[in-house]
Design an enzyme around this catalytic site. Structure first.
Site, PDB file in Angstrom:
ATOM      1  N   ARG A 104       0.841  -1.201   0.000  1.00  7.85           N
ATOM      2  CA  ARG A 104       0.000   0.000   0.000  1.00  7.85           C
ATOM      3  C   ARG A 104       0.870   1.243   0.000  1.00  7.85           C
ATOM      4  NH1 ARG A 104      -4.658   1.365   4.439  1.00  7.85           N
ATOM      5  NH2 ARG A 104      -2.857   1.465   5.834  1.00  7.85           N
ATOM      6  N   THR A 108      -1.103   7.615  -1.080  1.00  8.17           N
ATOM      7  CA  THR A 108      -2.378   7.488  -1.786  1.00  8.17           C
ATOM      8  C   THR A 108      -3.284   6.436  -1.159  1.00  8.17           C
ATOM      9  OG1 THR A 108      -1.579   5.780  -3.307  1.00  8.17           O
ATOM     10  CG2 THR A 108      -1.194   8.084  -3.929  1.00  8.17           C
ATOM     11  N   ASP A 200      -1.194  -3.349  12.678  1.00 10.53           N
ATOM     12  CA  ASP A 200      -0.736  -3.835  11.379  1.00 10.53           C
ATOM     13  C   ASP A 200      -0.515  -5.344  11.476  1.00 10.53           C
ATOM     14  OD1 ASP A 200       1.308  -4.673   9.330  1.00 10.53           O
ATOM     15  OD2 ASP A 200       1.072  -2.589   8.734  1.00 10.53           O
ATOM     16  N   ASP A 203       3.048  -6.658  10.531  1.00 12.92           N
ATOM     17  CA  ASP A 203       4.052  -6.361  11.550  1.00 12.92           C
ATOM     18  C   ASP A 203       3.898  -7.244  12.771  1.00 12.92           C
ATOM     19  OD1 ASP A 203       5.335  -4.424  10.084  1.00 12.92           O
ATOM     20  OD2 ASP A 203       4.260  -2.739  10.992  1.00 12.92           O
TER      21      ASP A 203
END
Length: 209
Positions: A104, A108, A200, A203
């Site tokens: 990602r 944006t 996340d 992670d």
């Protein structure tokens, strides 16, 4: 419009609750990802077509059921989807595996493709596309775009946690793809992360945060 199935099984909800805790260790989080993925997959595979097959038991011949056709293919979106695939392969170890690499763009929030490798017969298999988080929906939509460009149509999407924004975007882009969700959360924050979420997932799986 596609079906959206939100899991209500107590085991799934209990395990997701543990995953949400910031104190949950990398080892435990990783194991829970696989376990919950397997439980969601159990539901997502409920209506697969079956065919009769004659076998011999130790006592006699009998007719049993087996999954019909070329069967199954699990496609994790890298990298976080890999441990979801592990949980599914525990249940169906003969399933083939494809891989889609997306990351990602942090500005944006849109996905960028860097890898796609599928089995040669993927177009005739039932595809279970897996990614722990359905946030903005960009990665899921892009991954399904890649699959459909390769003539693959029998696709189901599985995730652990989803935001309403991601569900809406995926349904609008691919109304023929059913969505299986461990838990539907409240919303996205200004950075595109799911709230309350679990952080996340990549992670936390790999201990890289």
């Amino acid at each position: 419009m596609s079906k959206v199935i939100i899991m209500d099984h107590p085991l799934i909800q209990h395990k997701i609750g543990i995953m949400r805790k910031k104190t949950t260790s990398t080892k435990e989080f990783r194991a829970l990802v696989a376990e919950v993925a397997g439980l969601i997959y159990y539901e997502a595979s409920r209506d697969l077509p079956l065919a009769d097959k004659v076998i011999e038991t130790p006592l006699m011949k009998t007719t049993v059921k087996e999954i019909a056709g070329k069967k199954l293919c699990v496609v994790p979106i890298l990298r976080a989807g890999l441990h979801m695939a592990d949980g599914i392969l525990n249940l169906t170890p003969n399933a083939k595996v494809g891989h889609i690499g997306l990351y990602r763009d942090e500005e944006t929030l849109e996905p960028v493709e860097y890898f796609c490798k599928m089995p040669s017969d993927a177009a005739v298999r039932h595809i279970f596309l897996v990614d722990p988080m359905l946030a903005t929906g960009g990665s899921a939509v892009a991954a399904i775009d890649l699959l459909k460009k390769r003539g693959i149509e029998k696709i189901r999407f599985l995730c652990l946690i989803a935001a309403p924004e991601g569900v809406k975007r995926l349904q609008e882009a691919h109304p023929d793809v059913d969505i299986y969700i461990g838990a539907l959360d409240t919303k996205l924050n200004e950075h595109g992360y799911i709230l309350p979420g679990l952080g996340d997932a990549g992670d936390r799986i790999y201990g890289t945060k």
